[in-house]
Design a protein around this motif. Structure first.
Motif, PDB file in Angstrom:
ATOM      1  N   ASN A 193      -8.256  -0.191   5.079  1.00 17.57           N
ATOM      2  CA  ASN A 193      -7.018  -0.036   5.843  1.00 17.57           C
ATOM      3  C   ASN A 193      -5.815  -0.648   5.140  1.00 17.57           C
ATOM      4  OD1 ASN A 193      -8.257   1.390   7.851  1.00 17.57           O
ATOM      5  ND2 ASN A 193      -8.380  -0.319   9.285  1.00 17.57           N
ATOM      6  N   THR A 194      -5.998  -1.784   4.488  1.00 17.73           N
ATOM      7  CA  THR A 194      -4.880  -2.439   3.822  1.00 17.73           C
ATOM      8  C   THR A 194      -4.303  -1.556   2.729  1.00 17.73           C
ATOM      9  OG1 THR A 194      -5.829  -4.598   4.273  1.00 17.73           O
ATOM     10  CG2 THR A 194      -4.157  -4.499   2.557  1.00 17.73           C
ATOM     11  N   ILE A 195      -5.150  -1.029   1.867  1.00 16.78           N
ATOM     12  CA  ILE A 195      -4.659  -0.181   0.784  1.00 16.78           C
ATOM     13  C   ILE A 195      -4.117   1.135   1.328  1.00 16.78           C
ATOM     14  CG2 ILE A 195      -6.915   0.791   0.219  1.00 16.78           C
ATOM     15  CD1 ILE A 195      -4.152   0.063  -2.304  1.00 16.78           C
ATOM     16  N   ALA A 196      -4.769   1.685   2.340  1.00 15.99           N
ATOM     17  CA  ALA A 196      -4.291   2.934   2.926  1.00 15.99           C
ATOM     18  C   ALA A 196      -2.920   2.734   3.566  1.00 15.99           C
ATOM     19  CB  ALA A 196      -5.298   3.453   3.951  1.00 15.99           C
ATOM     20  N   ASN A 197      -2.732   1.623   4.272  1.00 10.66           N
ATOM     21  CA  ASN A 197      -1.428   1.338   4.881  1.00 10.66           C
ATOM     22  C   ASN A 197      -0.367   1.073   3.824  1.00 10.66           C
ATOM     23  OD1 ASN A 197      -2.420   1.661   7.467  1.00 10.66           O
ATOM     24  ND2 ASN A 197      -2.878  -0.506   7.727  1.00 10.66           N
ATOM     25  N   THR A 198      -0.733   0.397   2.754  1.00  7.37           N
ATOM     26  CA  THR A 198       0.202   0.156   1.665  1.00  7.37           C
ATOM     27  C   THR A 198       0.657   1.472   1.055  1.00  7.37           C
ATOM     28  OG1 THR A 198      -0.795  -1.979   1.171  1.00  7.37           O
ATOM     29  CG2 THR A 198       0.498  -0.965  -0.585  1.00  7.37           C
ATOM     30  N   ILE A 199      -0.266   2.384   0.843  1.00 13.74           N
ATOM     31  CA  ILE A 199       0.085   3.699   0.300  1.00 13.74           C
ATOM     32  C   ILE A 199       0.994   4.437   1.272  1.00 13.74           C
ATOM     33  CG2 ILE A 199      -0.853   5.974  -0.291  1.00 13.74           C
ATOM     34  CD1 ILE A 199      -3.239   4.455  -1.548  1.00 13.74           C
ATOM     35  N   THR A 200       0.689   4.383   2.558  1.00 16.65           N
ATOM     36  CA  THR A 200       1.516   5.057   3.564  1.00 16.65           C
ATOM     37  C   THR A 200       2.938   4.512   3.567  1.00 16.65           C
ATOM     38  OG1 THR A 200      -0.395   5.481   4.969  1.00 16.65           O
ATOM     39  CG2 THR A 200       1.747   5.572   6.015  1.00 16.65           C
ATOM     40  N   LEU A 201       3.073   3.194   3.519  1.00 16.04           N
ATOM     41  CA  LEU A 201       4.395   2.578   3.598  1.00 16.04           C
ATOM     42  C   LEU A 201       5.197   2.731   2.313  1.00 16.04           C
ATOM     43  CD1 LEU A 201       3.452  -0.710   5.486  1.00 16.04           C
ATOM     44  CD2 LEU A 201       4.658   1.285   6.421  1.00 16.04           C
ATOM     45  N   ASN A 202       4.520   2.868   1.181  1.00 19.75           N
ATOM     46  CA  ASN A 202       5.212   2.869  -0.112  1.00 19.75           C
ATOM     47  C   ASN A 202       4.959   4.126  -0.932  1.00 19.75           C
ATOM     48  OD1 ASN A 202       6.229   0.000  -0.060  1.00 19.75           O
ATOM     49  ND2 ASN A 202       4.044  -0.339   0.207  1.00 19.75           N
ATOM     50  N   TYR A 203       4.604   5.232  -0.287  1.00 21.33           N
ATOM     51  CA  TYR A 203       4.177   6.398  -1.044  1.00 21.33           C
ATOM     52  C   TYR A 203       5.258   6.934  -1.979  1.00 21.33           C
ATOM     53  CZ  TYR A 203       6.597   9.665   2.061  1.00 21.33           C
ATOM     54  OH  TYR A 203       7.553  10.351   2.759  1.00 21.33           O
ATOM     55  N   ARG A 204       6.521   6.845  -1.597  1.00 27.71           N
ATOM     56  CA  ARG A 204       7.579   7.351  -2.482  1.00 27.71           C
ATOM     57  C   ARG A 204       7.638   6.558  -3.783  1.00 27.71           C
ATOM     58  NH1 ARG A 204      11.359   8.162   2.463  1.00 27.71           N
ATOM     59  NH2 ARG A 204      11.082  10.365   2.844  1.00 27.71           N
ATOM     60  N   SER A 205       7.573   5.249  -3.660  1.00 21.66           N
ATOM     61  CA  SER A 205       7.577   4.409  -4.862  1.00 21.66           C
ATOM     62  C   SER A 205       6.310   4.619  -5.679  1.00 21.66           C
ATOM     63  CB  SER A 205       7.686   2.928  -4.485  1.00 21.66           C
ATOM     64  OG  SER A 205       8.883   2.687  -3.812  1.00 21.66           O
ATOM     65  N   ILE A 206       5.201   4.757  -5.009  1.00 21.11           N
ATOM     66  CA  ILE A 206       3.928   4.970  -5.703  1.00 21.11           C
ATOM     67  C   ILE A 206       3.960   6.303  -6.446  1.00 21.11           C
ATOM     68  CG2 ILE A 206       1.460   5.410  -5.351  1.00 21.11           C
ATOM     69  CD1 ILE A 206       1.658   3.337  -3.025  1.00 21.11           C
ATOM     70  N   LEU A 207       4.504   7.328  -5.827  1.00 21.27           N
ATOM     71  CA  LEU A 207       4.558   8.643  -6.470  1.00 21.27           C
ATOM     72  C   LEU A 207       5.484   8.654  -7.681  1.00 21.27           C
ATOM     73  CD1 LEU A 207       4.516  10.981  -3.356  1.00 21.27           C
ATOM     74  CD2 LEU A 207       2.669  10.589  -4.999  1.00 21.27           C
ATOM     75  N   ASN A 208       6.440   7.730  -7.743  1.00 26.00           N
ATOM     76  CA  ASN A 208       7.302   7.644  -8.923  1.00 26.00           C
ATOM     77  C   ASN A 208       6.498   7.367 -10.180  1.00 26.00           C
ATOM     78  OD1 ASN A 208       9.718   8.184  -7.647  1.00 26.00           O
ATOM     79  ND2 ASN A 208      10.146   6.041  -7.236  1.00 26.00           N
ATOM     80  N   TYR A 209       5.370   6.705 -10.030  1.00 21.41           N
ATOM     81  CA  TYR A 209       4.499   6.426 -11.177  1.00 21.41           C
ATOM     82  C   TYR A 209       4.105   7.717 -11.884  1.00 21.41           C
ATOM     83  CZ  TYR A 209       0.136   5.498 -13.645  1.00 21.41           C
ATOM     84  OH  TYR A 209      -0.859   5.448 -14.583  1.00 21.41           O
ATOM     85  N   PHE A 210       3.912   8.789 -11.144  1.00 16.83           N
ATOM     86  CA  PHE A 210       3.410  10.030 -11.710  1.00 16.83           C
ATOM     87  C   PHE A 210       4.483  10.839 -12.432  1.00 16.83           C
ATOM     88  CE2 PHE A 210       0.494   8.860  -8.364  1.00 16.83           C
ATOM     89  CZ  PHE A 210      -0.722   8.935  -9.030  1.00 16.83           C
ATOM     90  N   ILE A 211       5.735  10.416 -12.360  1.00 23.30           N
ATOM     91  CA  ILE A 211       6.802  11.124 -13.070  1.00 23.30           C
ATOM     92  C   ILE A 211       6.666  10.911 -14.565  1.00 23.30           C
ATOM     93  CG2 ILE A 211       9.306  11.278 -13.417  1.00 23.30           C
ATOM     94  CD1 ILE A 211       9.567  10.579 -10.403  1.00 23.30           C
ATOM     95  N   ASN A 212       6.561   9.669 -15.004  1.00 18.48           N
ATOM     96  CA  ASN A 212       6.365   9.419 -16.435  1.00 18.48           C
ATOM     97  C   ASN A 212       5.305   8.351 -16.695  1.00 18.48           C
ATOM     98  OD1 ASN A 212       7.719   7.124 -15.721  1.00 18.48           O
ATOM     99  ND2 ASN A 212       9.468   7.457 -17.057  1.00 18.48           N
TER     100      ASN A 212
END
Length: 109
Positions: free
Chosen positions: A51-70
């Motif tokens: 739950n902790t990691i899943a909630n972290t991904i939910t709350l920060n998904y935009r920032s996390i997805l920035n990783y996949f740009i470059n």
């Protein structure tokens, strides 16, 4: 014992799938979709440990997805911040900001 092995297999699978998303996803769209599916699967299992990691991904998904740009992280900035904090702690605070900034630029620049 078979039940425990099944639980370990599910946990291992979820962990590997999350790792694979970060290692293999080639675009933001693919990563977003795979993270959404992974998140749903975590919810379906009901494992509170995820739950902790899943909630972290939910709350920060935009920032996390920035990783996949470059495929870059802010690790260097975090490392530099840690160096500044250690440097500041060494002198028990900053009294003269101008001199502090001068020392930072001469030592770390």
């Amino acid at each position: 014992m078979a039940h425990v092995n099944t639980l370990f297999a599910v946990i291992f699978n979820l962990t590997q799938r999350l790792r694979d998303i970060f290692n293999k996803a080639k675009s933001v769209e693919v990563a977003y979709t795979k993270l959404a599916h992974w998140h749903k699967d975590v919810e379906d299992t009901g494992f509170k440990a995820f739950n902790t990691i899943a909630n972290t991904i939910t709350l920060n998904y935009r920032s996390i997805l920035n990783y996949f740009i470059n495929r870059s992280t802010n690790a260097s900035a975090e490392s530099f911040n840690a160096k500044i904090k250690a440097f500041r702690a060494q002198f028990r605070g900053v009294k003269n900001v101008e001199f502090f900034l001068y020392r930072l630029t001469t030592i770390f620049a």
